[in-house]
Design a protein around this motif. Sequence first.
Motif, PDB file in Angstrom:
ATOM      1  N   CYS A 296       2.886  -1.828   4.186  1.00 44.71           N
ATOM      2  CA  CYS A 296       2.657  -0.387   3.971  1.00 44.71           C
ATOM      3  C   CYS A 296       3.965   0.302   3.588  1.00 44.71           C
TER       4      CYS A 296
ATOM      5  N   TYR B 265      -0.233  14.574   2.543  1.00 47.28           N
ATOM      6  CA  TYR B 265       0.384  13.365   1.997  1.00 47.28           C
ATOM      7  C   TYR B 265       0.793  13.556   0.540  1.00 47.28           C
TER       8      TYR B 265
ATOM      9  N   HIS C  90       0.866  -1.176   0.000  1.00 45.69           N
ATOM     10  CA  HIS C  90       0.000   0.000   0.000  1.00 45.69           C
ATOM     11  C   HIS C  90       0.906   1.230   0.000  1.00 45.69           C
ATOM     12  N   ARG C  91       0.905   2.001  -1.103  1.00 43.96           N
ATOM     13  CA  ARG C  91       1.792   3.166  -1.213  1.00 43.96           C
ATOM     14  C   ARG C  91       0.988   4.453  -1.429  1.00 43.96           C
ATOM     15  N   GLY C  92      -0.332   4.358  -1.194  1.00 40.65           N
ATOM     16  CA  GLY C  92      -1.160   5.550  -1.296  1.00 40.65           C
ATOM     17  C   GLY C  92      -1.563   5.846  -2.734  1.00 40.65           C
TER      18      GLY C  92
ATOM     19  N   TRP D 110      -7.195   4.481   3.597  1.00 43.45           N
ATOM     20  CA  TRP D 110      -7.027   3.170   4.246  1.00 43.45           C
ATOM     21  C   TRP D 110      -8.135   2.184   3.907  1.00 43.45           C
TER      22      TRP D 110
ATOM     23  N   ILE E  10       3.684   7.229   0.657  1.00 38.25           N
ATOM     24  CA  ILE E  10       2.433   7.850   1.125  1.00 38.25           C
ATOM     25  C   ILE E  10       2.762   9.257   1.648  1.00 38.25           C
TER      26      ILE E  10
ATOM     27  N   ASN F  44       0.864  10.912  -1.421  1.00 36.82           N
ATOM     28  CA  ASN F  44      -0.163  10.027  -1.986  1.00 36.82           C
ATOM     29  C   ASN F  44      -1.127   9.674  -0.860  1.00 36.82           C
ATOM     30  N   LYS F  45      -2.409   9.996  -1.061  1.00 32.59           N
ATOM     31  CA  LYS F  45      -3.375   9.815   0.040  1.00 32.59           C
ATOM     32  C   LYS F  45      -3.504   8.344   0.438  1.00 32.59           C
ATOM     33  N   PRO F  46      -3.479   8.071   1.762  1.00 30.91           N
ATOM     34  CA  PRO F  46      -3.526   6.658   2.169  1.00 30.91           C
ATOM     35  C   PRO F  46      -4.868   5.960   1.869  1.00 30.91           C
TER      36      PRO F  46
END
Length: 351
Positions: free
Chosen positions: A190, A167, A155-157, A173, A195, A169-171
């Motif tokens: 993560c 950020y 997960h890199r946003g 979630w 991110i 890159n927006k997370p």
Amino acid sequence: MNLFSSKKPYIIAGPCGAENEHQMLSIAEEFKNLPIDMIRAGVWKPRSKPGNFEGMGETALPWLNQVKKIAGKPVCIEVANSIQVELALKYNIDAVWIGARTTVNPFAVQEICDALKGNPIPVLVKNPINPDVELWSGAIERMMAIGITDIAAIHRGFSSYDSTSKYRNKPMWAIPIELKRRYKELPIICDPSHIGGNRDLIAPISQRALDMDFDGLMIEVHPTPDDALSDAKQQITPSVLKDILANLILRKPTVDSDTEIENIRLVLDSMDAEIVDILGKRMEMVKKLALIKKKYNMPIFQQDRWCEIIESRNQWGKANELDETFILQLYQLIHDKSIKTQFDFLQRNEE
Ligand code: PEP
Ligand code: MN
């Protein structure tokens, strides 16, 4: 057992890009005694604009072999096409990751799968740059289909047009959580570096990921981050990494139901954080509006606009199964506050 579930949290660290032999050997020495499970380094760097550092290519692959020997840890690189896969295999690279710009392209993902077929080395699949869980899971399923068992998602946003976000890159979630719901056994790692885009955000994002029961972290580390040829602002030194890892809190849930509740609450927390953030930004916009109204000598409250707001918000509410009373009460609150903010703001400006 999946390699990336062999330890929790599974830690992957290393520079954004392998720049020269000296840098890589220094990383190898520093990482020898750190609790790091795999070393990363980009050899081909996907850059948005031409003229930037695009990686050292094949020249860097022997450096990675040396790193592997010195640090005694497996190494991974990014691959984006079949030629790069063949070179990774030729130089005995232990694992590869699919970058965010590649996951978006099923042709490229399939080309990589075809090149890996028969050599099922571990693969990490980064999320696509756009928030599309189908594309992400599609790439993972292509890897599963060629018999790769050591697969993890990274997960890199997600990229966005919002330049005011803290950020890079927006997370978002909720998206990795949805992936986890679909593939219960799939480890998710993560990448707080991409991110956050800023070294100060590495520790809080890493902690948040662990609190959300992620399986590991991929962190960009450079011997002298400010000199890095790519992603300088988000890289940290090995000693900062050591501190961050030492200070991470591993919360162990006691019973399964607690974990399930906790997971949902963490998603709710981040959704609420987004809602409050947006409300704050809305109030800032409203102040700009107040200045324009003042310039043209317009009234602050306009009945037509209020009716229009209620009507459109109700339509949006309906599309999201939110009833009219709720939307009306919510917007009475928001609109009230926004009118009051405009009056207060103009009054303060006049003082
Ligand atoms: C990287 O890991 O250096 C990279 C290029 O990442 P991403 O594909 O997430 O942008
Ligand atoms: Mn990078």
